[in-house]
Design an enzyme around this catalytic site. Structure first.
Site, mmCIF file in Angstrom:
data_model
loop_
_atom_site.group_PDB
_atom_site.id
_atom_site.type_symbol
_atom_site.label_atom_id
_atom_site.label_comp_id
_atom_site.label_asym_id
_atom_site.label_seq_id
_atom_site.Cartn_x
_atom_site.Cartn_y
_atom_site.Cartn_z
ATOM 1 C CB SER A 193 88.212 45.242 -27.238
ATOM 2 O OG SER A 193 87.126 44.441 -26.835
ATOM 3 C CG ASP A 194 86.490 42.988 -22.247
ATOM 4 O OD1 ASP A 194 85.898 43.982 -21.804
ATOM 5 O OD2 ASP A 194 85.908 42.002 -22.709
ATOM 6 N N GLY A 195 90.931 43.666 -22.429
ATOM 7 C CA GLY A 195 92.236 43.779 -21.792
ATOM 8 C C GLY A 195 92.941 45.073 -22.126
#
Length: 424
Positions: A193-195
């Site tokens: 989800s960060d990437g």
């Protein structure tokens, strides 16, 4: 038009960097924001990361480390730097600035006047307290593109909640659909989800830069980690699985094709997928199961999906009789999607990635001639523009003099006074 600024020197041959002349202020931390600005730097933007002089970038001294004695969880020498820092700050410039002090706030406003883009991933409400919210900065520079990345977005009842990748994967249902069907819910191996949020942020910034050519104005980009991840999850009709009698967690299977799974071979496992009736027909011929060509069940895609275990039994029995190399050779010849299940060591040795320059060693400023741990190369290849990650990593405050004296025209005495006062 983008204003004239110091151009990036990153280039490949005679190709110009695609974002040459774009200046980005990076106030973000950890992964989602730094991922977005890493991509922008890779396309040639001048990315100026702004760190608090009291603590600096948290990944600079966070394990695991790389230094003169290799990699370790303990910092064994002063030259040991966090591997995450070495990966995420490639091609960026580093300055220090205390945004909480009035003098620091004034300096930031001067930087904003010279910027095209600002990226931050503070918790909702923090920028308003610091008086660096979009409304405030837009008044200083109407052309500013302000990208805010948060866990759940700038609106909605959960906008103030703190979030890391794990929480977002849990909240969006990603964990509930990931893992062995008989096991427990699981996050993906990487911080997905960060990437993904960082990638969407980069795309939004590019779109806003394009629109600014038409309007002359910047805008606010609200990037929610949860929204971005959900937008990719819900290509599958998961909310309909109950009506279809399917478990939400399918393991390696997908509820649109069958067979579509990993199968044990003599020397490991292999991934095989038949996406069309034509592929399934060819696979039956290869497996010597022409008897199933006349089966109303096995030739019905819907039946195969509902009865995956029966289909997997047929494919699994065939795969178990030969090595991976033979399976892949036979399926490649028939143009049926397949592939080995590579370990990370296998991936590092994969010629396909080497040819495309997709794994590059990081370079510590303390060890410029020593190849460090591997980082991903730039994933997009442009025919008419340069897009590469500069391996050079900045030391904290390295570009203070360049930015404050050259760009903002502050005198050496002013910079020295601000430094002594803890502002820089």
């Amino acid at each position: 038009m983008i204003s004239e600024k110091t151009p990036s020197t990153t280039s490949v041959g005679e190709k110009p960097p695609i974002l040459r002349g774009v200046r980005v202020l990076d106030l973000s931390r950890f992964l989602s924001g730094p991922q977005a600005t890493l991509f922008l730097a890779g396309m040639g933007a001048e990315v100026i990361k702004i760190d608090d002089p009291r603590g600096g970038d948290p990944t600079f001294t966070a394990p695991p480390y790389f230094g003169p004695r290799g990699v370790a969880f303990d910092r064994r020498t002063p030259e040991d730097l966090g591997i995450a820092y070495l990966k995420r700050t490639r091609g960026k410039k580093s300055i220090s600035l205390d945004l909480k002090k009035p003098e620091g706030h004034e300096v930031l406003l001067k930087l904003v006047r010279e910027a095209d883009v600002l990226v931050e991933n503070f918790k909702v409400g923090v920028t308003a307290k610091l008086k660096i919210d979009y409304a405030t900065l837009r008044a200083v520079n109407p052309r500013l593109i302000y990208c805010s990345i948060t866990g759940y977005g700038a609106t909605g009842p959960e906008r103030h909640r703190k979030a890391f990748d794990l929480m977002v994967q849990a909240a969006t249902g990603m964990m509930s659909i990931t893992g062995d069907p008989a096991g427990q819910p699981s996050k993906t191996g990487a911080s997905l989800s960060d990437g993904i949020a960082g990638t969407f942020a980069m795309a939004g910034i590019l779109g806003a830069l394009y629109q600014r050519h038409e309007t002359g104005l910047g805008q606010f980009i609200d990037v929610s980690m949860a929204d971005c991840l959900l937008s990719l999850i819900f290509d599958e009709p998961f909310e309909c699985y109950g009506d279809l009698g399917l478990a939400h967690r399918q393991g390696n299977r997908i509820a649109r094709f069958s067979p579509f799974n990993t199968y044990q071979a003599l020397d490991g496992a292999v991934a095989i997928g038949a996406g069309t009736t034509a592929d399934w027909t060819k696979l039956l011929h290869i497996m010597g199961r022409e008897d199933l060509l006349n089966s109303p069940e096995f030739m019905n895609p819907g039946w195969r999906i509902e009865n995956n275990e029966k289909v997997d039994a047929v494919v699994g029995k065939w795969a178990a009789s030969m090595p991976i190399e033979t399976i892949i050779a036979r399926l490649d010849e028939a143009d049926i999607a397949c592939g080995p299940i590579r370990t990370i060591d296998d991936v590092v040795a994969w010629d396909q990635l080497r040819v495309r320059d997709m794994l590059q060693p990081v370079r510590s400023p303390h060890l410029p001639t020593t190849a460090g741990p591997l980082a991903a190369g730039f994933p997009l290849k442009f025919s008419e523009a340069a897009a590469v990650h500069d391996p050079q990593v900045p030391m904290p405050r390295e570009h203070n003099a360049e930015i404050y004296e050259t760009l903002l025209k502050l005198s050496k005495e002013e910079v020295a006074s601000l430094t002594e006062g803890g502002v820089l």
